[in-house]
Write an enzyme that holds these catalytic residues in place. Structure first.
Site, PDB file in Angstrom:
ATOM      1  N   ARG A 194       0.968  -1.462  -0.404  1.00 42.37           N
ATOM      2  CA  ARG A 194       0.361  -0.131   0.087  1.00 42.37           C
ATOM      3  C   ARG A 194       1.188   1.369  -0.240  1.00 42.37           C
ATOM      4  O   ARG A 194       0.714   1.913  -1.038  1.00 42.37           O
ATOM      5  CB  ARG A 194      -1.146   0.326   1.551  1.00 42.37           C
ATOM      6  CG  ARG A 194      -2.353  -0.847   1.345  1.00 42.37           C
ATOM      7  CD  ARG A 194      -2.935  -1.140   2.160  1.00 42.37           C
ATOM      8  NE  ARG A 194      -2.319  -2.025   2.639  1.00 42.37           N
ATOM      9  CZ  ARG A 194      -1.757  -2.991   2.147  1.00 42.37           C
ATOM     10  NH1 ARG A 194      -2.765  -3.946   2.303  1.00 42.37           N
ATOM     11  NH2 ARG A 194      -1.071  -4.212   2.733  1.00 42.37           N
ATOM     12  N   THR A 195       1.857   1.363   0.511  1.00 51.31           N
ATOM     13  CA  THR A 195       2.972   2.590   0.756  1.00 51.31           C
ATOM     14  C   THR A 195       2.904   3.241  -0.811  1.00 51.31           C
ATOM     15  O   THR A 195       3.779   4.017  -0.537  1.00 51.31           O
ATOM     16  CB  THR A 195       3.737   2.348   2.223  1.00 51.31           C
ATOM     17  OG1 THR A 195       3.336   2.336   3.331  1.00 51.31           O
ATOM     18  CG2 THR A 195       4.623   3.576   2.337  1.00 51.31           C
ATOM     19  N   ARG A 248       9.719   4.780   5.414  1.00 53.39           N
ATOM     20  CA  ARG A 248       9.544   3.620   5.931  1.00 53.39           C
ATOM     21  C   ARG A 248      10.486   2.700   6.369  1.00 53.39           C
ATOM     22  O   ARG A 248      11.108   2.318   5.344  1.00 53.39           O
ATOM     23  CB  ARG A 248       8.216   3.032   4.802  1.00 53.39           C
ATOM     24  CG  ARG A 248       7.205   2.030   5.248  1.00 53.39           C
ATOM     25  CD  ARG A 248       6.600   1.018   4.639  1.00 53.39           C
ATOM     26  NE  ARG A 248       6.100   0.050   5.439  1.00 53.39           N
ATOM     27  CZ  ARG A 248       4.718  -0.084   5.475  1.00 53.39           C
ATOM     28  NH1 ARG A 248       3.907   0.786   5.146  1.00 53.39           N
ATOM     29  NH2 ARG A 248       4.148  -1.245   6.775  1.00 53.39           N
ATOM     30  N   HIS A 307       2.961   6.233  13.424  1.00 48.82           N
ATOM     31  CA  HIS A 307       2.063   5.321  11.237  1.00 48.82           C
ATOM     32  C   HIS A 307       1.245   6.689  11.186  1.00 48.82           C
ATOM     33  O   HIS A 307       0.176   6.667  10.372  1.00 48.82           O
ATOM     34  CB  HIS A 307       1.318   4.497  10.607  1.00 48.82           C
ATOM     35  CG  HIS A 307       1.360   4.111   9.478  1.00 48.82           C
ATOM     36  ND1 HIS A 307       1.794   4.470   8.274  1.00 48.82           N
ATOM     37  CD2 HIS A 307       1.094   2.717   9.069  1.00 48.82           C
ATOM     38  CE1 HIS A 307       1.546   3.935   7.247  1.00 48.82           C
ATOM     39  NE2 HIS A 307       1.361   3.508   7.811  1.00 48.82           N
ATOM     40  N   GLN A 349      -1.237   6.956   7.668  1.00 54.34           N
ATOM     41  CA  GLN A 349      -2.566   5.959   8.130  1.00 54.34           C
ATOM     42  C   GLN A 349      -3.460   6.516   8.154  1.00 54.34           C
ATOM     43  O   GLN A 349      -4.477   6.325   8.034  1.00 54.34           O
ATOM     44  CB  GLN A 349      -1.929   4.706   8.662  1.00 54.34           C
ATOM     45  CG  GLN A 349      -2.498   3.506   8.397  1.00 54.34           C
ATOM     46  CD  GLN A 349      -3.372   2.981   7.540  1.00 54.34           C
ATOM     47  OE1 GLN A 349      -2.661   2.755   7.027  1.00 54.34           O
ATOM     48  NE2 GLN A 349      -4.578   3.422   7.530  1.00 54.34           N
ATOM     49  N   ASN A 381       2.408   1.059  17.065  1.00 52.34           N
ATOM     50  CA  ASN A 381       2.544   2.328  16.252  1.00 52.34           C
ATOM     51  C   ASN A 381       0.866   3.125  15.371  1.00 52.34           C
ATOM     52  O   ASN A 381       1.172   4.747  15.885  1.00 52.34           O
ATOM     53  CB  ASN A 381       3.817   2.293  15.416  1.00 52.34           C
ATOM     54  CG  ASN A 381       3.295   1.245  14.236  1.00 52.34           C
ATOM     55  OD1 ASN A 381       1.890   0.805  14.130  1.00 52.34           O
ATOM     56  ND2 ASN A 381       3.848   0.917  13.427  1.00 52.34           N
ATOM     57  N   ASP A 400      -5.404  -4.018  14.344  1.00 52.37           N
ATOM     58  CA  ASP A 400      -4.452  -4.356  13.317  1.00 52.37           C
ATOM     59  C   ASP A 400      -3.582  -5.941  14.066  1.00 52.37           C
ATOM     60  O   ASP A 400      -3.857  -6.467  15.126  1.00 52.37           O
ATOM     61  CB  ASP A 400      -2.888  -2.921  13.395  1.00 52.37           C
ATOM     62  CG  ASP A 400      -2.471  -2.973  12.934  1.00 52.37           C
ATOM     63  OD1 ASP A 400      -2.007  -3.503  11.959  1.00 52.37           O
ATOM     64  OD2 ASP A 400      -1.174  -2.613  13.289  1.00 52.37           O
ATOM     65  N   CYS A 416      -5.784  -1.202   8.873  1.00 51.32           N
ATOM     66  CA  CYS A 416      -4.562  -0.654   7.966  1.00 51.32           C
ATOM     67  C   CYS A 416      -4.384  -1.507   7.386  1.00 51.32           C
ATOM     68  O   CYS A 416      -3.901  -1.155   6.387  1.00 51.32           O
ATOM     69  CB  CYS A 416      -3.929  -0.011   9.136  1.00 51.32           C
ATOM     70  SG  CYS A 416      -2.796  -1.324  10.066  1.00 51.32           S
ATOM     71  N   ARG A 469      -5.477   6.389   1.310  1.00 52.93           N
ATOM     72  CA  ARG A 469      -3.807   6.518   1.523  1.00 52.93           C
ATOM     73  C   ARG A 469      -3.786   7.393  -0.075  1.00 52.93           C
ATOM     74  O   ARG A 469      -2.165   8.184   1.094  1.00 52.93           O
ATOM     75  CB  ARG A 469      -3.365   4.749   1.981  1.00 52.93           C
ATOM     76  CG  ARG A 469      -2.759   4.249   2.633  1.00 52.93           C
ATOM     77  CD  ARG A 469      -2.454   4.589   4.294  1.00 52.93           C
ATOM     78  NE  ARG A 469      -1.597   4.870   3.493  1.00 52.93           N
ATOM     79  CZ  ARG A 469      -0.245   4.463   4.044  1.00 52.93           C
ATOM     80  NH1 ARG A 469      -0.921   2.447   4.153  1.00 52.93           N
ATOM     81  NH2 ARG A 469       0.900   4.190   3.358  1.00 52.93           N
TER      82      ARG A 469
END
Length: 364
Positions: free
Chosen positions: A114-115, A163, A190, A193, A221, A282, A322, A350
């Site tokens: 995703r990132t 990241r 994060h 997010q 996080n 999560d 997430c 995102r």
């Protein structure tokens, strides 16, 4: 103190040109071997030029490291911009290209689907070009010091996203870079997010302010970023976690001292979710904790988000995660696929939230 660089010039008779310029060498009169060259007096003068210190050069630009680095008004403006640009992209209009001619380096010591895809696609859709740098491309802090990486990439790029594992790495990148740095995730927080989560809540609930968000699972996080958002925007945040897996005590205290939101840390998920607008989960073992996975599955029994827990939460509650999710572990497949699950709009957001963040830090 700034670095001093110099420019030097030579004076030959009436000429005043850069020393060793190609023009001087190309057009100078050749001397014969039999006759020595005339003795001309050469004067070299140097002019000092002050260069900006890398630690003071980031004038007017802002990193995105922690959500509470920004006030409520700025956060809400970024979210409004995300909604605006998302609508433009959804319409098929590709004329908005504020990042035309700009480049971004994306540093990944932690891999992510995703990132990477959301940042790279978003930056490209708005006209820019992103460069992926994986763990073995840099070996930041091992093959090359983080401060050196920051200063080199700043000379190539307009923006750095990273990241990473250690939070100190993102702090060091921001300290030494002369371009904005965006925190794509650290072991501590994060923030991108949570901006996507806030955007998703606005779309589905109508607000963040005054809502009740109940996180069930490890105090990781993601929880820290929710707590930092609660230091800026007023809402009711509850973290239900097993004993010994609470979020960082200083971050909890910081959120409570802000006096803006109601903050609760509890070990009872069934009581925690009552009246929730959002039930959030999560993975129980994050990246770097996989050797603890079996142990955590035992400790976290009773903290799985299933249909029973969502029924306790009530009919107005949405489920968020997430991702990636371990279906059948922290959340059941039934919940992920339920009508009240908004995990995939959340994942899409995102990109839109990050677009707004990039626009903000680049002053667009």
């Amino acid at each position: 103190m700034g670095v001093i660089s110099g420019q030097c010039y030579s004076t030959l008779g009436s000429y005043n040109k850069p020393f060793f310029s190609s023009q001087t060498l190309r057009h100078s009169t050749p001397f014969s071997v039999s006759s020595p060259p005339p003795r001309l007096r050469t004067t070299i003068s140097c002019r000092a030029v002050a260069a900006e210190s890398p630690l003071t050069a980031k004038v007017g630009l802002k990193d995105f490291i922690h959500i509470d680095d920004f006030d409520k008004d700025t956060i809400l403006k970024m979210l409004d911009r995300a909604i605006e640009v998302k609508a433009l992209l959804k319409s098929g209009d590709r004329s908005f290209r504020p990042f035309e001619g700009k480049t971004m380096s994306m540093i990944f010591t932690k891999p992510s689907m995703r990132t990477r895809v959301s940042f790279e696609t978003g930056f490209s859709l708005l006209g820019g070009h992103a460069v992926y740098l994986g763990r073995d491309d840099i070996q930041m802090g091992k093959r090359e010091e983080t401060r050196d990486v920051a200063r080199v990439l700043s000379r190539y790029n307009d923006l750095i996203m990273a990241r990473v594992f250690a939070h100190q790495d993102i702090l060091d990148l921001a300290k030494y870079a002369t371009v904005p740095v965006i925190n794509g995730l650290t072991d501590y927080n994060h923030p991108v997010q949570i901006m996507a989560d806030a955007l998703t809540m606005i779309e589905h609930i109508g607000r963040v302010e005054g809502s009740q968000v109940v996180y069930v699972g490890d105090g990781n996080n993601i929880v820290h970023s929710w707590l930092l958002l609660a230091s800026v925007i007023p809402f009711h945040f509850v973290c239900a976690c097993p004993k010994g897996f609470e979020p960082d005590a200083k971050t909890v205290e910081k959120a409570r001292k802000a006096g803006i939101s109601k903050i609760e840390i509890t070990n009872d998920p069934k009581e925690a979710v009552k009246g929730a607008d959002v039930v959030y989960s999560d993975v129980w073992a994050s990246m770097g904790q996989k050797e603890e996975a079996a142990y955590r599955r035992e400790v976290f029994k009773g903290f799985q988000v299933d249909k029973i827990l969502m029924d306790i939460a009530g009919s107005k509650a949405f489920f968020m995660h997430c991702l990636p999710a371990e279906r059948g572990v922290e959340v059941t497949d039934e919940v992920v696929e339920a009508p009240y699950s908004i995990v995939f709009p959340q994942a899409e957001n995102r990109m839109h939230a990050q677009n707004a963040i990039m626009l903000h830090v680049l002053g667009k």
